[in-house]
Motif scaffolding. Sequence first.
Motif, short mmCIF file in Angstrom:
data_model
loop_
_atom_site.label_atom_id
_atom_site.label_comp_id
_atom_site.label_asym_id
_atom_site.label_seq_id
_atom_site.Cartn_x
_atom_site.Cartn_y
_atom_site.Cartn_z
N LYS A 17 89.62 -50.87 68.04
CA LYS A 17 90.63 -51.39 67.11
C LYS A 17 89.97 -52.24 66.03
CE LYS A 17 94.53 -51.45 70.36
NZ LYS A 17 95.48 -52.32 71.14
N GLY A 18 88.99 -53.04 66.45
CA GLY A 18 88.29 -53.85 65.48
C GLY A 18 87.51 -53.04 64.47
N LEU A 19 87.11 -51.86 64.86
CA LEU A 19 86.41 -50.95 63.94
C LEU A 19 87.36 -50.17 63.05
CD1 LEU A 19 83.66 -49.58 66.35
CD2 LEU A 19 83.35 -51.20 64.46
N GLY A 20 88.66 -50.42 63.22
CA GLY A 20 89.64 -49.79 62.34
C GLY A 20 90.28 -48.54 62.88
N HIS A 21 89.96 -48.17 64.11
CA HIS A 21 90.56 -46.97 64.69
C HIS A 21 92.07 -47.16 64.84
CE1 HIS A 21 86.83 -44.87 66.55
NE2 HIS A 21 86.49 -45.61 65.50
N GLY A 22 92.83 -46.21 64.33
CA GLY A 22 94.28 -46.26 64.43
C GLY A 22 94.93 -47.15 63.40
N HIS A 23 94.14 -47.88 62.59
CA HIS A 23 94.72 -48.81 61.61
C HIS A 23 95.45 -48.03 60.50
CE1 HIS A 23 95.25 -52.39 59.21
NE2 HIS A 23 94.69 -51.76 58.17
N GLY A 24 96.66 -48.43 60.25
CA GLY A 24 97.43 -47.81 59.17
C GLY A 24 98.15 -46.55 59.57
N TYR A 25 98.09 -46.22 60.86
CA TYR A 25 98.81 -45.01 61.27
C TYR A 25 100.31 -45.22 61.14
CZ TYR A 25 100.92 -41.39 64.14
OH TYR A 25 101.71 -40.36 64.57
N ALA A 26 100.99 -44.27 60.49
CA ALA A 26 102.44 -44.33 60.28
C ALA A 26 103.11 -43.34 61.23
CB ALA A 26 102.78 -44.00 58.82
N TYR A 27 103.93 -43.88 62.13
CA TYR A 27 104.65 -43.08 63.12
C TYR A 27 105.84 -42.41 62.43
CZ TYR A 27 107.09 -42.10 67.56
OH TYR A 27 107.72 -41.50 68.63
N PRO A 63 96.46 -39.90 55.29
CA PRO A 63 95.57 -38.72 55.35
C PRO A 63 95.57 -38.10 56.75
CG PRO A 63 94.27 -40.73 55.42
CD PRO A 63 95.69 -41.16 55.18
N TYR A 64 95.47 -36.79 56.77
CA TYR A 64 95.37 -36.06 58.05
C TYR A 64 94.06 -35.28 58.15
CZ TYR A 64 100.19 -37.05 59.37
OH TYR A 64 101.34 -37.69 59.75
N LEU A 65 93.64 -34.66 57.07
CA LEU A 65 92.37 -33.94 57.07
C LEU A 65 91.23 -34.89 56.71
CD1 LEU A 65 93.37 -30.57 55.36
CD2 LEU A 65 92.35 -30.80 57.64
N PRO A 66 90.01 -34.59 57.14
CA PRO A 66 88.88 -35.44 56.77
C PRO A 66 88.70 -35.53 55.26
CG PRO A 66 88.26 -33.95 58.54
CD PRO A 66 89.61 -33.51 58.07
N PRO A 102 89.89 -39.06 59.93
CA PRO A 102 90.38 -40.28 59.27
C PRO A 102 90.64 -41.39 60.28
CG PRO A 102 91.47 -38.35 58.37
CD PRO A 102 90.67 -37.88 59.54
N LEU A 103 90.34 -42.64 59.90
CA LEU A 103 90.46 -43.77 60.82
C LEU A 103 91.87 -43.91 61.37
CD1 LEU A 103 88.28 -46.50 59.06
CD2 LEU A 103 87.85 -45.41 61.27
N ASN A 104 92.88 -43.64 60.53
CA ASN A 104 94.26 -43.85 60.99
C ASN A 104 94.65 -42.90 62.11
OD1 ASN A 104 94.09 -42.02 58.59
ND2 ASN A 104 96.20 -41.57 59.17
N LEU A 105 93.94 -41.76 62.24
CA LEU A 105 94.28 -40.79 63.30
C LEU A 105 93.44 -40.98 64.57
CD1 LEU A 105 94.66 -37.43 61.31
CD2 LEU A 105 96.41 -39.14 61.84
N ARG A 106 92.48 -41.87 64.51
CA ARG A 106 91.57 -41.99 65.66
C ARG A 106 92.23 -42.75 66.81
NH1 ARG A 106 85.49 -43.05 63.21
NH2 ARG A 106 85.71 -41.66 61.40
#
Length: 419
Positions: A356-366, A378-381, A344-348
Amino acid sequence: MSVPLAERLRPRSLDEVVGQEHLTGPGKPLRRMVETRRLSSLILWGPPGSGKTTLARLLAQEAGRATQALSAVEVGVREIREAVAQAQRQGGLVLLLDEIHRFNKSQQDALLPHLESGLLTLIGATTENPSFEVNPALRSRARVYVLNPLDEAALYRLLERALAHPEGLRAEASPEALQLIAQASSGDARRALSALELAASLGGGRIGIEHAKEALGRGTLAFDKGGDAFYDLISALHKAVRGSHVDAALYYLARMLAAGADPLYLARRLVRIAVEDVGLADPLALRLAVAAKEAYELLGSPEGELALAELVVYLALAPKSNSVYVAWEKAQQAAQRYPDSPVPLNLRNAPTALLKGLGHGHGYAYYHDDPEGSFAQPYLPEGLEGLTFYEAHGEGWEERVRERLKSLRMRFRSLSSGP
């Protein structure tokens, strides 16, 4: 040259064979072969000194057919071809092949057409498990018969016979000495007779218990370190610990150490048990297992063996769980089935502006800043969201966290599904 006692007393008929009544008794398979003189190809599998060679010779003798004896340690395909040529000249041959497990696949395959045609009748002998050491094609053409180690009563009778037989020893022995030799010979007739012969020499014809002890010596191995007896004992140790039978576990540990097993091999196996069978039911078990291995490395034998004994007691009495073992197998199967599912993009990871522009890490909630958002992401694919691997079904610590796992999964499901 003096002929060893074991060879002088080798039985000349099935009636003289001590032990193996399940094969040689009235109506039993080898007895029927002798009585009907209908010999078929077979493999005799048993520990050293159980009578394999003796039975092979007797079966060939009673069949009244031409016989050739070979040892797989000393011969190869050329000798097999010579035996085939001899069989063709004589109209058939019984081939006695000792240590048949020493033959490689091509050597074993060289026998197949001649067994199939009936030109050769094979009587093989081996101390190793034919399931692993003999080709399936060869096993299908030769029935496997299992010989057991001789029990103490059978060995005691054999020793008494050695003192009374015309070709035996001219000696007297106390019952205690005979009993000790029978107990210490681990079911091996050859070992028992050799010890008796040496004891008679040490005692000048009168065998007392001290002569028997001296003849037996110390450190007699109770198993071949690479053979089936070794793996039977380590299997028994593992299963006794898993089954929480502390006394049996200590017995098998002591027996293996006394027989010469590598203590560090046993330590590594106990670490495996701590992970596989105790697992998270007692998370301290793995730490203690590693500490016991390190203690043995520091102290050596015999002092370090006490650390292994302490570990065996702890593992046997610890609560048990194989939930991590089961979960790991499921996870490995899922990884093989879905090897390319996108993370999932948020975990990358997003170490660069491009990513970052490709959305990697976007929306990750700490989690520590946003617990609710953390559970909702989401955590699993994609497509694997419903998979579960780990279930806290064990005892001890897992019993205490079972409700927490259930609660966590409920929160994941409820928050990730949205309003």
